[in-house]
Scaffold this motif. Structure first.
Motif, PDB file in Angstrom:
ATOM      1  N   ASN A  82      44.750  36.123  41.739  1.00  0.00           N
ATOM      2  CA  ASN A  82      43.739  36.181  41.586  1.00  0.00           C
ATOM      3  C   ASN A  82      42.484  36.232  41.891  1.00  0.00           C
ATOM      4  O   ASN A  82      41.064  36.765  41.391  1.00  0.00           O
ATOM      5  CB  ASN A  82      43.673  33.885  41.299  1.00  0.00           C
ATOM      6  CG  ASN A  82      42.303  33.229  40.269  1.00  0.00           C
ATOM      7  OD1 ASN A  82      42.163  33.732  39.385  1.00  0.00           O
ATOM      8  ND2 ASN A  82      41.580  32.621  41.368  1.00  0.00           N
ATOM      9  N   ALA A  83      42.324  35.849  43.429  1.00  0.00           N
ATOM     10  CA  ALA A  83      41.615  36.271  44.216  1.00  0.00           C
ATOM     11  C   ALA A  83      40.992  37.832  43.619  1.00  0.00           C
ATOM     12  O   ALA A  83      39.572  38.799  43.431  1.00  0.00           O
ATOM     13  CB  ALA A  83      41.769  36.204  45.640  1.00  0.00           C
ATOM     14  N   VAL A  84      41.895  38.825  44.081  1.00  0.00           N
ATOM     15  CA  VAL A  84      42.391  40.274  43.355  1.00  0.00           C
ATOM     16  C   VAL A  84      41.252  40.431  42.166  1.00  0.00           C
ATOM     17  O   VAL A  84      40.024  41.263  41.270  1.00  0.00           O
ATOM     18  CB  VAL A  84      43.511  41.040  43.656  1.00  0.00           C
ATOM     19  CG1 VAL A  84      42.781  42.181  43.199  1.00  0.00           C
ATOM     20  CG2 VAL A  84      43.861  41.192  45.234  1.00  0.00           C
ATOM     21  N   PHE A  85      41.795  39.877  41.312  1.00  0.00           N
ATOM     22  CA  PHE A  85      40.947  39.544  39.962  1.00  0.00           C
ATOM     23  C   PHE A  85      39.425  38.907  39.694  1.00  0.00           C
ATOM     24  O   PHE A  85      38.835  40.354  38.515  1.00  0.00           O
ATOM     25  CB  PHE A  85      42.158  38.269  38.682  1.00  0.00           C
ATOM     26  CG  PHE A  85      41.523  38.720  37.486  1.00  0.00           C
ATOM     27  CD1 PHE A  85      41.435  39.449  36.480  1.00  0.00           C
ATOM     28  CD2 PHE A  85      40.857  37.270  36.997  1.00  0.00           C
ATOM     29  CE1 PHE A  85      41.108  39.680  35.259  1.00  0.00           C
ATOM     30  CE2 PHE A  85      40.622  37.149  35.557  1.00  0.00           C
ATOM     31  CZ  PHE A  85      40.107  37.699  34.461  1.00  0.00           C
ATOM     32  N   ILE A  86      39.448  38.301  40.225  1.00  0.00           N
ATOM     33  CA  ILE A  86      38.005  38.382  40.058  1.00  0.00           C
ATOM     34  C   ILE A  86      37.172  39.311  41.396  1.00  0.00           C
ATOM     35  O   ILE A  86      35.907  39.761  40.417  1.00  0.00           O
ATOM     36  CB  ILE A  86      37.546  36.509  41.004  1.00  0.00           C
ATOM     37  CG1 ILE A  86      38.459  35.394  40.295  1.00  0.00           C
ATOM     38  CG2 ILE A  86      36.044  36.180  40.944  1.00  0.00           C
ATOM     39  CD1 ILE A  86      38.852  34.186  40.193  1.00  0.00           C
ATOM     40  N   GLY A  87      38.181  39.462  41.899  1.00  0.00           N
ATOM     41  CA  GLY A  87      37.059  40.731  42.639  1.00  0.00           C
ATOM     42  C   GLY A  87      37.205  42.323  41.993  1.00  0.00           C
ATOM     43  O   GLY A  87      35.895  42.594  42.218  1.00  0.00           O
ATOM     44  N   ALA A  88      38.083  42.065  40.867  1.00  0.00           N
ATOM     45  CA  ALA A  88      37.745  43.411  40.749  1.00  0.00           C
ATOM     46  C   ALA A  88      36.541  43.294  39.482  1.00  0.00           C
ATOM     47  O   ALA A  88      36.305  43.949  38.592  1.00  0.00           O
ATOM     48  CB  ALA A  88      39.278  44.090  39.574  1.00  0.00           C
ATOM     49  N   LEU A  89      36.735  41.628  38.786  1.00  0.00           N
ATOM     50  CA  LEU A  89      36.003  41.680  37.469  1.00  0.00           C
ATOM     51  C   LEU A  89      34.386  41.694  38.291  1.00  0.00           C
ATOM     52  O   LEU A  89      32.898  42.610  37.818  1.00  0.00           O
ATOM     53  CB  LEU A  89      35.992  40.153  37.312  1.00  0.00           C
ATOM     54  CG  LEU A  89      36.770  40.133  36.313  1.00  0.00           C
ATOM     55  CD1 LEU A  89      37.179  38.546  36.310  1.00  0.00           C
ATOM     56  CD2 LEU A  89      37.399  40.913  35.094  1.00  0.00           C
ATOM     57  N   SER A  90      34.323  41.105  39.437  1.00  0.00           N
ATOM     58  CA  SER A  90      32.525  42.031  39.401  1.00  0.00           C
ATOM     59  C   SER A  90      32.154  43.269  40.677  1.00  0.00           C
ATOM     60  O   SER A  90      31.173  43.678  40.290  1.00  0.00           O
ATOM     61  CB  SER A  90      32.766  41.271  41.415  1.00  0.00           C
ATOM     62  OG  SER A  90      33.415  39.549  41.686  1.00  0.00           O
ATOM     63  N   VAL A  91      33.815  43.853  40.857  1.00  0.00           N
ATOM     64  CA  VAL A  91      33.653  45.079  40.474  1.00  0.00           C
ATOM     65  C   VAL A  91      33.061  45.919  39.722  1.00  0.00           C
ATOM     66  O   VAL A  91      32.265  46.810  39.495  1.00  0.00           O
ATOM     67  CB  VAL A  91      34.187  45.979  41.303  1.00  0.00           C
ATOM     68  CG1 VAL A  91      34.057  47.573  41.770  1.00  0.00           C
ATOM     69  CG2 VAL A  91      34.176  45.591  43.386  1.00  0.00           C
ATOM     70  N   ALA A  92      33.493  45.448  38.604  1.00  0.00           N
ATOM     71  CA  ALA A  92      33.401  46.062  37.110  1.00  0.00           C
ATOM     72  C   ALA A  92      32.419  46.216  36.764  1.00  0.00           C
ATOM     73  O   ALA A  92      31.702  46.592  36.288  1.00  0.00           O
ATOM     74  CB  ALA A  92      34.545  45.797  36.103  1.00  0.00           C
ATOM     75  N   GLU A  93      31.907  44.826  37.324  1.00  0.00           N
ATOM     76  CA  GLU A  93      30.607  44.226  36.212  1.00  0.00           C
ATOM     77  C   GLU A  93      29.198  45.510  36.811  1.00  0.00           C
ATOM     78  O   GLU A  93      28.802  45.944  36.210  1.00  0.00           O
ATOM     79  CB  GLU A  93      29.960  42.667  36.755  1.00  0.00           C
ATOM     80  CG  GLU A  93      28.794  42.627  36.232  1.00  0.00           C
ATOM     81  CD  GLU A  93      28.399  41.083  37.243  1.00  0.00           C
ATOM     82  OE1 GLU A  93      27.475  40.182  36.364  1.00  0.00           O
ATOM     83  OE2 GLU A  93      28.873  40.506  38.254  1.00  0.00           O
ATOM     84  N   LEU A  94      29.112  45.660  38.111  1.00  0.00           N
ATOM     85  CA  LEU A  94      28.663  46.315  38.941  1.00  0.00           C
ATOM     86  C   LEU A  94      28.762  47.809  38.101  1.00  0.00           C
ATOM     87  O   LEU A  94      27.711  48.340  38.245  1.00  0.00           O
ATOM     88  CB  LEU A  94      28.928  46.364  40.452  1.00  0.00           C
ATOM     89  CG  LEU A  94      28.489  47.676  41.592  1.00  0.00           C
ATOM     90  CD1 LEU A  94      26.414  47.762  41.002  1.00  0.00           C
ATOM     91  CD2 LEU A  94      28.256  47.348  43.241  1.00  0.00           C
ATOM     92  N   LEU A  95      29.881  48.283  38.470  1.00  0.00           N
ATOM     93  CA  LEU A  95      30.258  49.384  37.890  1.00  0.00           C
ATOM     94  C   LEU A  95      29.612  49.927  36.494  1.00  0.00           C
ATOM     95  O   LEU A  95      29.575  51.099  36.075  1.00  0.00           O
ATOM     96  CB  LEU A  95      31.704  49.853  37.603  1.00  0.00           C
ATOM     97  CG  LEU A  95      32.396  50.419  39.059  1.00  0.00           C
ATOM     98  CD1 LEU A  95      34.328  50.586  39.166  1.00  0.00           C
ATOM     99  CD2 LEU A  95      31.852  51.511  39.668  1.00  0.00           C
ATOM    100  N   ILE A  96      29.518  48.095  35.507  1.00  0.00           N
ATOM    101  CA  ILE A  96      28.547  49.167  34.310  1.00  0.00           C
ATOM    102  C   ILE A  96      27.644  49.815  33.984  1.00  0.00           C
ATOM    103  O   ILE A  96      27.375  50.298  34.068  1.00  0.00           O
ATOM    104  CB  ILE A  96      29.219  47.653  33.509  1.00  0.00           C
ATOM    105  CG1 ILE A  96      30.564  47.604  32.679  1.00  0.00           C
ATOM    106  CG2 ILE A  96      28.384  47.935  32.405  1.00  0.00           C
ATOM    107  CD1 ILE A  96      30.901  46.056  32.337  1.00  0.00           C
ATOM    108  N   GLY A  97      27.163  48.836  35.379  1.00  0.00           N
ATOM    109  CA  GLY A  97      25.747  49.334  35.547  1.00  0.00           C
ATOM    110  C   GLY A  97      25.378  50.368  36.224  1.00  0.00           C
ATOM    111  O   GLY A  97      24.290  51.352  35.604  1.00  0.00           O
ATOM    112  N   ALA A  98      26.287  50.953  36.957  1.00  0.00           N
ATOM    113  CA  ALA A  98      25.965  52.037  37.893  1.00  0.00           C
ATOM    114  C   ALA A  98      26.666  53.163  36.216  1.00  0.00           C
ATOM    115  O   ALA A  98      25.722  54.663  36.923  1.00  0.00           O
ATOM    116  CB  ALA A  98      26.378  51.836  38.904  1.00  0.00           C
TER     117      ALA A  98
END
Length: 324
Positions: free
Chosen positions: A241-257
């Motif tokens: 679950n921690a990995v999943f939420i971390g991946a979502l956090s990174v994905a959010e950054l990548l969408i904008g980038a």
């Protein structure tokens, strides 16, 4: 606790709580974060200056009012299901000091199940009328907007009730889609289309509720597992679950980038969003390094609201040509 017991319980007040306040809590009116999407739609449609009409403003207002009604229906039905299956009774039990039982009027005894259902269906009817009125008044009627709004109306009422979408493994996807639709549909009704940049904003907007929702799910994992509600937190290990939420956090950054790098968004958009990105990182550290999940959840609200402000600024800058 059965519905018959709940229906026979007096529901006038609990700890001085008025009936009106109980209904407001049932509809989660204090959690206004989904409603903020109208600012993104509005500022994207507002320019060029002087072109935005009173008719368009009224369509936006009617859509927003309908949105409030539909979402109140959705969360009220969610509370009914959570009360009936026992998950809310478990998650808001006296031995869970991190959860305020007063936020769940059925658990607190402030309302009965029949009262909650009448409230939910009345809100749904009001939402349907307001959205139909907004569509009828709108200067544009793109088929995709009408179909999407209709689908959202139906699926929102089935989120935890009826088909119980959130009980079949689609909760996280639904939360993002819900937020995105609430941005692009009102924009489509007043302009007739949508842009790639607005779609990026819509998805990022949907990430906001998702990213405080997954922290709530982390806290509620025991209750969700007990009733078979398959959130990611309930299905995987604590580390997973921690990995999943971390991946979502990174994905959010990548969408904008990626949007900035490809020209879908202005080149400076990813830089503008950095304060929200930093706060998102803090949220993760609070939840999974310091182990304070509920404080991290509250931080998620701050990230979402800051993101809306920053994206609104981006729309104004683009609309006025200030970045040229």
């Amino acid at each position: 606790m059965t519905d018959s017991i709940a229906a026979g319980r007096p529901a006038a007040t609990v700890h001085g709580q008025s009936r009106l306040r109980a209904y407001a809590r049932l509809g989660k009116l204090d959690v206004y974060d989904y409603y903020l999407g109208i600012f993104l739609a509005l500022t994207a449609a507002l320019f060029p200056a002087g072109a935005f009409t009173a008719r368009q403003a009224l369509v936006m207002a009617m859509f927003l009012a309908g949105e409030v009604a539909v979402l109140m229906a959705m969360v009220a039905l969610d509370d009914v299901t959570g009360f009936r299956d026992g998950s809310d009774l478990a998650n808001y039990a006296p031995d869970n000091p991190l959860r305020n039982k007063a936020r769940k009027p059925l658990v607190a005894g402030a309302l009965t199940v029949p009262q909650a259902l009448r409230f939910a269906w009345a809100c749904a009817a009001a939402g349907a009328v307001l959205w139909a009125g907004a569509a009828a008044l709108a200067p544009h009627h793109p088929l995709w907007a009408l179909v999407t709004a209709s689908a959202l109306f139906v699926l929102s009422l089935q989120y935890s009730y009826g088909l119980k979408i959130s009980y079949h493994g689609f909760q996280e996807v639904f939360l993002v889609a819900l937020g995105a639709v609430l941005v692009i549909v009102p924009y489509g009704l007043v302009t007739g289309g949508f842009s790639g940049f607005l779609m990026v904003q819509a998805v990022l907007f949907g990430f906001g509720p998702l990213m405080f929702g997954v922290y709530s799910n982390t806290n509620d994992v025991a209750g969700d597992r007990a009733v078979g509600r398959p959130t990611v937190a309930a299905l995987v290990s604590e580390r997973g679950n921690a990995v999943f939420i971390g991946a979502l956090s990174v994905a959010e950054l990548l969408i904008g980038a990626v949007a900035s790098a490809t020209g879908v968004a202005p080149w400076w958009f990813v830089l503008l969003m950095l304060p929200a990105t930093a706060l998102r990182a803090r949220q993760y550290l609070t939840g999974f390094v310091r182990g304070d999940i509920m404080t991290a959840r509250r931080t998620g609200f701050a990230v979402h609201r800051l993101s809306v402000v920053l994206m609104t600024v981006a729309n104004v800058v683009v609309g006025t040509g200030a970045a040229r």
